[in-house]
Design a protein around this motif. Structure first.
Motif: not given
Length: 575
Positions: A173-192
């Motif tokens: 689960a830890g590896r999957a969380i790393h990948r998914r959180f990177e995606r979340v941060q990328e989307q947050f950057g686009r939102l900002t």
């Protein structure tokens, strides 16, 4: 993960002190179940052991000590995390100021803001709460397992049976969380970035009645951000239920095995109470595994994004043997060719011209001819090729960058004003300037009278990017700011485009005296601004198509003459 450890290393002594205090708290916590077990055994057997009153006194004393020590580790560990936040934010800010224009062309402002805010918070959480939870769980697990083993080793083995399953689940689960959180941060950057563009361009949005379109675009980006967060939450929220279930299995196994041992007489009732208490203490370490993995993976993903920025190096920097700015301010462009990154054609092609010290060069041409590129290359906002631009016979790439930009003042067509007072914006170029010098510069730029008519005069706040001022007022304040810096070379890059013809004439008359003896380059689409230049270059599609004085070019056939005719016709229409 290694990047997070490097961040923590700078605060190692404070962290070590905090961890020692944390270990002391957890060690003291181990005494409480043992005391309760002794009291239970004494009550069950009516034997003389630790009396309830004595046990209560010890528990109170231990609790007081734990409270003081707990304050100490919180001050050390969380204090180190807050200090890390401050230092890393300053480091990021200062590093961003060193990066060159191409970096900002590749990275939207909103994305950078997300890194400095959201990603930084994720790193601090991992280095603060993450470190605390990891070591607290480790200490509690070690101490509790030791205490259990001293009471009944076989019962300890039963209690630890779920650990391999927990370790496997955490790893996957830890590896999957790393990948998914990177995606979340990328989307947050686009939102900002989406919000930044909407706010910065709100006047244009309203003038074209495009609010609904911008709202729809924001909703799409927001929906994508929500979906990314849901995928992350769906996985991270599974940690607690899965680990709680495995902890429940361990508790059931202990109750079954421990109950049998008590009934067999190999374990006292007090010992069994102590065992269940220690097992309860181990519930937090098991639950903390999920929380720690979640925080650390988020922090590692965010630190990777921060590291990518910190790894960027400016395209423009001082050479190892950089030289001081020369006394001679003559400027020479030699076969200058330049193409912007990602462009499919040259902005300037084979341009050569010399501007002797104290003389004025005029540069005119249609929009997109490459005029402003000269100013960007002269100050090395974009890096020219070696040997193509020299000041005083010295290649600009060999000059100290700070001295070069202090000596060359550029007034752009679209100046940036800060959300400060008029006086503070003017004095930005020379913080030690007194009121008299500021007013002289404002008078030369023909803006003094308008400033004094403001409600608070020079103390008037201009708003974000000078939003309370007109385009012409912003340009004239920028001209005054540049003059106040007393540059040795002055570049006026179409900085009167928003000023009416009459005001332009007044400003040019004032500037004639202010630029006397100073090497000046005037870039303009209005020919009136360059009439008095010692030489005028006419650019078209990045190439010099004409050169000479105003009188020579006016008599010759070519682009300059056509521009003069068009502007004369426009002036008659305005009149």
């Amino acid at each position: 993960m290694s990047s997070l450890l490097r961040c923590l290393f700078a605060y190692r002594w404070r962290i070590v002190a905090g961890l020692l205090l944390l270990a002391a708290v957890d060690a003291l916590a181990m005494a409480l179940p043992r005391l309760v077990g002794h009291v239970v055994d004494g009550l069950a057997t009516a034997a003389v052991g630790v009396s309830p009153a004595t046990a209560a006194a010890w528990i109170i004393a231990i609790t007081v000590c734990m409270t003081a020590l707990r304050f100490g580790w919180r001050w050390c560990l969380f204090g180190a995390a807050r200090q890390l936040r401050r230092d890393l934010r300053v480091r990021l800010h200062d590093h961003l100021l060193t990066l060159s224009a191409p970096f900002y062309a590749r990275n939207p402002t909103g994305e950078l803001m997300a890194v400095v805010t959201n990603d930084l918070d994720a790193v601090v959480m991992a280095c603060g709460f993450g470190v605390m939870a990891a070591f607290d769980a480790l200490f509690l697990a070690l101490f509790a397992c030791t205490a259990l083993a001293l009471i009944d080793p076989r019962l300890t083995a039963v209690a630890l049976t779920p650990l391999p399953l927990i370790a496997l689940f955490v790893l996957l689960a830890g590896r999957a969380i790393h990948r998914r959180f990177e995606r979340v941060q990328e989307q947050f950057g686009r939102l900002t970035e989406n919000v930044r563009e909407a706010v910065a361009g709100v006047r244009v949005v309203k003038s074209y009645a495009r609010e609904a379109d911008f709202s729809d675009a924001f909703a799409r980006v927001d929906d994508a951000t929500v979906r990314a967060n849901r995928r992350l939450i769906g996985l991270s929220s599974s940690f607690d239920p899965v680990i709680a279930a495995l902890s429940g299995v361990a508790m059931a196994a202990v109750l079954w095995w421990g109950g049998r041992t008590v009934m067999a007489g190999t374990l006292s009732v007090g010992g069994f109470v102590a065992v269940t208490s220690y097992l309860a203490l181990m519930t937090w370490p098991m639950m903390a595994i999920g929380w720690v993995v979640n925080l650390v993976q988020r922090g590692a993903a965010s630190m990777a994004r921060i590291d990518r920025i910190l790894a960027e190096r400016p395209d423009t920097a001082d050479a190892a043997d950089a030289r001081a700015f020369p006394d001679d301010t003559g400027v020479a462009f030699t076969r200058l060719t330049f193409r912007y990154p990602g462009a499919n054609r040259d902005a300037l092609t084979d341009l050569s011209v010399s501007v002797p010290a104290g003389r004025m060069l005029g540069v005119v041409g249609r929009t997109g001819a490459g005029k402003s590129t000269l100013a960007l290359l002269l100050t090395r906002i974009h890096e020219p090729r070696p040997g193509t631009i020299a000041i005083g016979g010295v290649d600009v790439r060999a000059l100290r960058l700070r001295e070069l930009r202090r000596a060359v003042a550029v007034v752009p067509q679209e100046p940036l004003l800060f959300a400060l007072s008029v006086r503070e914006n003017l004095a930005f170029a020379r913080p030690d300037a007194d009121d008299a010098a500021i007013e002289i510069a404002a008078k030369i730029a023909a803006i003094h009278e308008e400033i004094t008519a403001f409600p608070d005069g020079y103390a008037t706040i201009v708003g974000e990017r000078g939003v309370t001022l007109s385009g012409g007022q912003k340009q004239r304040i920028a001209i005054a700011r540049a003059l106040l810096a007393e540059p040795r070379i002055l570049v006026l890059d179409d900085c009167l485009s928003a000023v009416d013809v009459r005001t332009e004439g007044a400003i040019l008359a004032q500037l004639a005296g202010a630029t006397a003896g100073r090497t000046t380059i005037v870039i303009s689409h209005r020919l009136a601004a360059v009439e008095h230049a010692d030489e005028i270059l006419v650019l078209d599609d990045g190439q010099v198509v004409q050169r000479g004085t105003h009188a020579e070019l006016s008599r010759a056939d070519g682009l300059y003459g056509r521009l003069a005719t068009w502007q004369q016709q426009d002036a008659r229409v305005v009149e």
